[in-house]
Design an enzyme around this catalytic site. Structure first.
Site, PDB file in Angstrom:
ATOM      1  N   SER A   1      -2.644   0.453  -4.319  1.00 26.26           N
ATOM      2  CA  SER A   1      -3.157   1.629  -3.592  1.00 26.26           C
ATOM      3  C   SER A   1      -4.487   2.104  -4.159  1.00 26.26           C
ATOM      4  O   SER A   1      -4.722   2.013  -5.358  1.00 26.26           O
ATOM      5  CB  SER A   1      -2.133   2.763  -3.701  1.00 26.26           C
ATOM      6  OG  SER A   1      -2.697   3.991  -3.311  1.00 26.26           O
ATOM      7  N   ALA A   2      -5.336   2.638  -3.271  1.00 24.25           N
ATOM      8  CA  ALA A   2      -6.623   3.191  -3.712  1.00 24.25           C
ATOM      9  C   ALA A   2      -6.456   4.572  -4.338  1.00 24.25           C
ATOM     10  O   ALA A   2      -7.378   5.103  -4.945  1.00 24.25           O
ATOM     11  CB  ALA A   2      -7.557   3.306  -2.514  1.00 24.25           C
ATOM     12  N   SER A   3      -5.266   5.146  -4.207  1.00 25.23           N
ATOM     13  CA  SER A   3      -5.074   6.536  -4.636  1.00 25.23           C
ATOM     14  C   SER A   3      -4.939   6.680  -6.147  1.00 25.23           C
ATOM     15  O   SER A   3      -4.222   5.924  -6.799  1.00 25.23           O
ATOM     16  CB  SER A   3      -3.824   7.108  -3.977  1.00 25.23           C
ATOM     17  OG  SER A   3      -3.556   8.385  -4.504  1.00 25.23           O
TER      18      SER A   3
ATOM     19  N   GLU B   1       0.216  -3.305   4.701  1.00 25.63           N
ATOM     20  CA  GLU B   1      -0.956  -2.425   4.809  1.00 25.63           C
ATOM     21  C   GLU B   1      -1.063  -1.723   6.156  1.00 25.63           C
ATOM     22  O   GLU B   1      -0.778  -2.322   7.179  1.00 25.63           O
ATOM     23  CB  GLU B   1      -2.224  -3.278   4.652  1.00 25.63           C
ATOM     24  CG  GLU B   1      -2.923  -3.145   3.336  1.00 25.63           C
ATOM     25  CD  GLU B   1      -3.510  -1.779   3.038  1.00 25.63           C
ATOM     26  OE1 GLU B   1      -3.648  -0.941   3.950  1.00 25.63           O
ATOM     27  OE2 GLU B   1      -3.852  -1.557   1.879  1.00 25.63           O
ATOM     28  N   ASP B   2      -1.518  -0.474   6.140  1.00 27.24           N
ATOM     29  CA  ASP B   2      -1.722   0.248   7.404  1.00 27.24           C
ATOM     30  C   ASP B   2      -3.201   0.418   7.752  1.00 27.24           C
ATOM     31  O   ASP B   2      -3.514   0.915   8.829  1.00 27.24           O
ATOM     32  CB  ASP B   2      -1.070   1.646   7.358  1.00 27.24           C
ATOM     33  CG  ASP B   2      -1.822   2.598   6.454  1.00 27.24           C
ATOM     34  OD1 ASP B   2      -2.199   2.181   5.335  1.00 27.24           O
ATOM     35  OD2 ASP B   2      -2.054   3.750   6.855  1.00 27.24           O
TER      36      ASP B   2
ATOM     37  N   ASP C   1       0.886  -1.149   0.000  1.00 27.09           N
ATOM     38  CA  ASP C   1       0.000   0.000   0.000  1.00 27.09           C
ATOM     39  C   ASP C   1       0.938   1.217   0.000  1.00 27.09           C
ATOM     40  O   ASP C   1       2.109   1.096   0.341  1.00 27.09           O
ATOM     41  CB  ASP C   1      -0.864  -0.048   1.276  1.00 27.09           C
ATOM     42  CG  ASP C   1      -1.695   1.197   1.447  1.00 27.09           C
ATOM     43  OD1 ASP C   1      -2.351   1.618   0.471  1.00 27.09           O
ATOM     44  OD2 ASP C   1      -1.694   1.776   2.557  1.00 27.09           O
ATOM     45  N   LEU C   2       0.434   2.369  -0.380  1.00 24.53           N
ATOM     46  CA  LEU C   2       1.307   3.547  -0.459  1.00 24.53           C
ATOM     47  C   LEU C   2       1.160   4.459   0.764  1.00 24.53           C
ATOM     48  O   LEU C   2       2.082   4.595   1.570  1.00 24.53           O
ATOM     49  CB  LEU C   2       0.985   4.325  -1.748  1.00 24.53           C
ATOM     50  CG  LEU C   2       1.773   5.614  -1.990  1.00 24.53           C
ATOM     51  CD1 LEU C   2       3.258   5.331  -2.157  1.00 24.53           C
ATOM     52  CD2 LEU C   2       1.248   6.316  -3.245  1.00 24.53           C
ATOM     53  N   ASP C   3      -0.050   5.058   0.902  1.00 25.08           N
ATOM     54  CA  ASP C   3      -0.283   6.030   1.972  1.00 25.08           C
ATOM     55  C   ASP C   3      -0.233   5.347   3.339  1.00 25.08           C
ATOM     56  O   ASP C   3      -1.021   4.446   3.607  1.00 25.08           O
ATOM     57  CB  ASP C   3      -1.651   6.699   1.792  1.00 25.08           C
ATOM     58  CG  ASP C   3      -1.730   7.487   0.488  1.00 25.08           C
ATOM     59  OD1 ASP C   3      -0.897   8.395   0.312  1.00 25.08           O
ATOM     60  OD2 ASP C   3      -2.602   7.193  -0.341  1.00 25.08           O
TER      61      ASP C   3
ATOM     62  N   ARG D   1     -11.544   8.445  -2.597  1.00 25.22           N
ATOM     63  CA  ARG D   1     -11.814   9.887  -2.509  1.00 25.22           C
ATOM     64  C   ARG D   1     -13.301  10.199  -2.348  1.00 25.22           C
ATOM     65  O   ARG D   1     -13.697  10.979  -1.481  1.00 25.22           O
ATOM     66  CB  ARG D   1     -11.267  10.580  -3.754  1.00 25.22           C
ATOM     67  CG  ARG D   1     -11.203  12.089  -3.616  1.00 25.22           C
ATOM     68  CD  ARG D   1     -10.678  12.726  -4.886  1.00 25.22           C
ATOM     69  NE  ARG D   1      -9.435  12.087  -5.318  1.00 25.22           N
ATOM     70  CZ  ARG D   1      -8.941  12.155  -6.559  1.00 25.22           C
ATOM     71  NH1 ARG D   1      -9.582  12.838  -7.468  1.00 25.22           N
ATOM     72  NH2 ARG D   1      -7.826  11.529  -6.878  1.00 25.22           N
TER      73      ARG D   1
ATOM     74  N   LYS E   1      -8.635   6.845   6.195  1.00 23.79           N
ATOM     75  CA  LYS E   1      -7.449   6.099   5.759  1.00 23.79           C
ATOM     76  C   LYS E   1      -7.843   4.870   4.952  1.00 23.79           C
ATOM     77  O   LYS E   1      -8.654   4.069   5.403  1.00 23.79           O
ATOM     78  CB  LYS E   1      -6.582   5.708   6.956  1.00 23.79           C
ATOM     79  CG  LYS E   1      -5.843   6.905   7.514  1.00 23.79           C
ATOM     80  CD  LYS E   1      -4.803   6.513   8.529  1.00 23.79           C
ATOM     81  CE  LYS E   1      -4.093   7.767   9.018  1.00 23.79           C
ATOM     82  NZ  LYS E   1      -3.253   7.521  10.182  1.00 23.79           N
ATOM     83  N   GLY E   2      -7.260   4.751   3.772  1.00 27.84           N
ATOM     84  CA  GLY E   2      -7.532   3.598   2.919  1.00 27.84           C
ATOM     85  C   GLY E   2      -8.860   3.671   2.183  1.00 27.84           C
ATOM     86  O   GLY E   2      -9.207   2.767   1.433  1.00 27.84           O
TER      87      GLY E   2
ATOM     88  N   LYS F   1     -10.925  -1.567  -1.348  1.00 22.84           N
ATOM     89  CA  LYS F   1     -10.603  -2.436  -0.213  1.00 22.84           C
ATOM     90  C   LYS F   1     -11.749  -2.292   0.792  1.00 22.84           C
ATOM     91  O   LYS F   1     -12.251  -1.186   0.950  1.00 22.84           O
ATOM     92  CB  LYS F   1      -9.290  -1.973   0.448  1.00 22.84           C
ATOM     93  CG  LYS F   1      -8.084  -2.023  -0.481  1.00 22.84           C
ATOM     94  CD  LYS F   1      -6.890  -1.316   0.172  1.00 22.84           C
ATOM     95  CE  LYS F   1      -5.754  -1.167  -0.842  1.00 22.84           C
ATOM     96  NZ  LYS F   1      -4.609  -0.389  -0.341  1.00 22.84           N
TER      97      LYS F   1
ATOM     98  N   THR G   1       1.135  10.488   3.717  1.00 24.03           N
ATOM     99  CA  THR G   1       0.370  11.546   3.035  1.00 24.03           C
ATOM    100  C   THR G   1      -0.883  11.929   3.823  1.00 24.03           C
ATOM    101  O   THR G   1      -1.567  12.873   3.444  1.00 24.03           O
ATOM    102  CB  THR G   1      -0.076  11.067   1.633  1.00 24.03           C
ATOM    103  OG1 THR G   1      -0.597   9.765   1.791  1.00 24.03           O
ATOM    104  CG2 THR G   1       1.055  11.099   0.637  1.00 24.03           C
TER     105      THR G   1
ATOM    106  N   ASN H   1      -3.604   9.315  -7.202  1.00 26.25           N
ATOM    107  CA  ASN H   1      -2.408  10.159  -7.280  1.00 26.25           C
ATOM    108  C   ASN H   1      -1.124   9.360  -7.067  1.00 26.25           C
ATOM    109  O   ASN H   1      -0.048   9.946  -6.910  1.00 26.25           O
ATOM    110  CB  ASN H   1      -2.484  11.261  -6.220  1.00 26.25           C
ATOM    111  CG  ASN H   1      -3.597  12.257  -6.511  1.00 26.25           C
ATOM    112  OD1 ASN H   1      -3.592  12.926  -7.543  1.00 26.25           O
ATOM    113  ND2 ASN H   1      -4.575  12.341  -5.622  1.00 26.25           N
TER     114      ASN H   1
HETATM  115  C1  G6P Z   1      -5.435   6.085   0.075  1.00 28.25           C
HETATM  116  C2  G6P Z   1      -5.522   6.961   1.323  1.00 28.25           C
HETATM  117  C3  G6P Z   1      -6.910   7.544   1.463  1.00 28.25           C
HETATM  118  C4  G6P Z   1      -7.302   8.275   0.186  1.00 28.25           C
HETATM  119  C5  G6P Z   1      -7.269   7.301  -0.991  1.00 28.25           C
HETATM  120  C6  G6P Z   1      -7.626   7.969  -2.320  1.00 28.25           C
HETATM  121  O1  G6P Z   1      -6.121   4.906   0.290  1.00 28.25           O
HETATM  122  O2  G6P Z   1      -5.229   6.201   2.481  1.00 28.25           O
HETATM  123  O3  G6P Z   1      -6.914   8.439   2.557  1.00 28.25           O
HETATM  124  O4  G6P Z   1      -8.595   8.831   0.304  1.00 28.25           O
HETATM  125  O5  G6P Z   1      -5.966   6.753  -1.082  1.00 28.25           O
HETATM  126  O6  G6P Z   1      -6.628   8.900  -2.644  1.00 28.25           O
HETATM  127  P1  G6P Z   1      -6.688   9.918  -3.836  1.00 28.25           P
HETATM  128  O7  G6P Z   1      -5.259  10.371  -3.969  1.00 28.25           O
HETATM  129  O8  G6P Z   1      -7.146   9.194  -5.069  1.00 28.25           O
HETATM  130  O9  G6P Z   1      -7.635  11.005  -3.468  1.00 28.25           O
HETATM  131 MG    MG Z   2      -2.762   3.160   3.559  1.00 28.68          MG
END
Ligand code: G6P
Ligand code: MG
Length: 214
Positions: free
Chosen positions: A113-115, A168-169, A8-10, A48, A44-45, A144, A16, A117
């Protein structure tokens, strides 16, 4: 036998959460309510749009989808103003060393990662080249605790789920790993991540030997 590690990233490779917090808090203030660090834990996790729903729930606000999308975009622009300035020294302790050790031992590496970004962050941290596969929020449809993000990672690496270890956190992330039939190392505290096979406080506590014993 372990052939791959999925990260996982964040909260695992980089912190972040504080940038997300500043951006969500500013949005809440604009909408006229307070958003605390404790509230931020709930995001967290979480994706958006789901994060925005939780924020609006806290503020007791209802709105149309179109307006929600506008707010999510505004929050993301604010968040991106921080992450586009990130430097490699923001990589969490031990992460680079552990990744290097894994590569030396022929373990494949993927991001899960769910992000949306994630690529921007990996580039800013100069970590992109270490990853054999990147599965981020732009590639998955199920959040997730659904295992989709990690199963796609295993597929891209050409390994079986049983040959993977996930780092994973977030509790939902641990659940996703287990649902995918993978081993999981929780990054945080046993109170939250107790379902994981092993819990450590950060990647600085990991090494290849501990990984081999999972
Ligand atoms: C990760 C973070 C979440 C965040 C999600 C989406 O899972 O832990 O806090 O909301 O990514 O990130 P994004 O960069 O796409 O808004
Ligand atoms: Mg995380």
């Amino acid at each position: 036998m372990i052939k791959a590690c999925l990260f996982d990233l964040d909260g695992v490779i980089v912190d972040t959460a504080r940038y997300h917090f500043i951006a969500w808090k500013a949005l809440a203030e604009e909408l006229g309510f307070e958003f605390t660090e404790k509230d931020n834990e709930r995001l967290k996790g979480v994706s958006r749009m789901r994060s925005l729903d939780i924020l609006l729930e806290i503020g007791n606000i209802e709105m149309e989808q179109e307006k929600k999308e506008e707010l999510a975009t505004r929050k993301n622009d604010h968040y991106r103003s921080f992450i586009t300035q990130m430097k490699p020294d923001e990589i969490l302790p031990g992460a680079t060393e552990f990744i290097k050790e894994l590569k030396e031992n022929n373990i494949k590496i993927a991001l899960g990662s769910a992000s949306k970004n994630a690529m921007t962050i990996l580039d800013r941290l100069q970590l992109t080249d270490w990853f054999d596969a990147v599965v981020d929020g732009t590639k998955v449809s199920k959040a997730k605790p659904d295992p989709e993000v990690f199963l796609k990672g295993a597929e891209e690496l050409n390994v079986l789920p049983g040959e993977c270890v996930v780092f994973e956190d977030a509790e939902a992330g641990v659940e996703a790993a287990l649902a995918g039939g993978m081993k999981c190392v929780g990054i945080g505290t046993p109170e939250v991540l107790g379902k994981a096979h092993l819990v450590v406080s950060g990647l600085h506590e990991m090494n290849f030997d501990k990984l081999s014993k999972l």
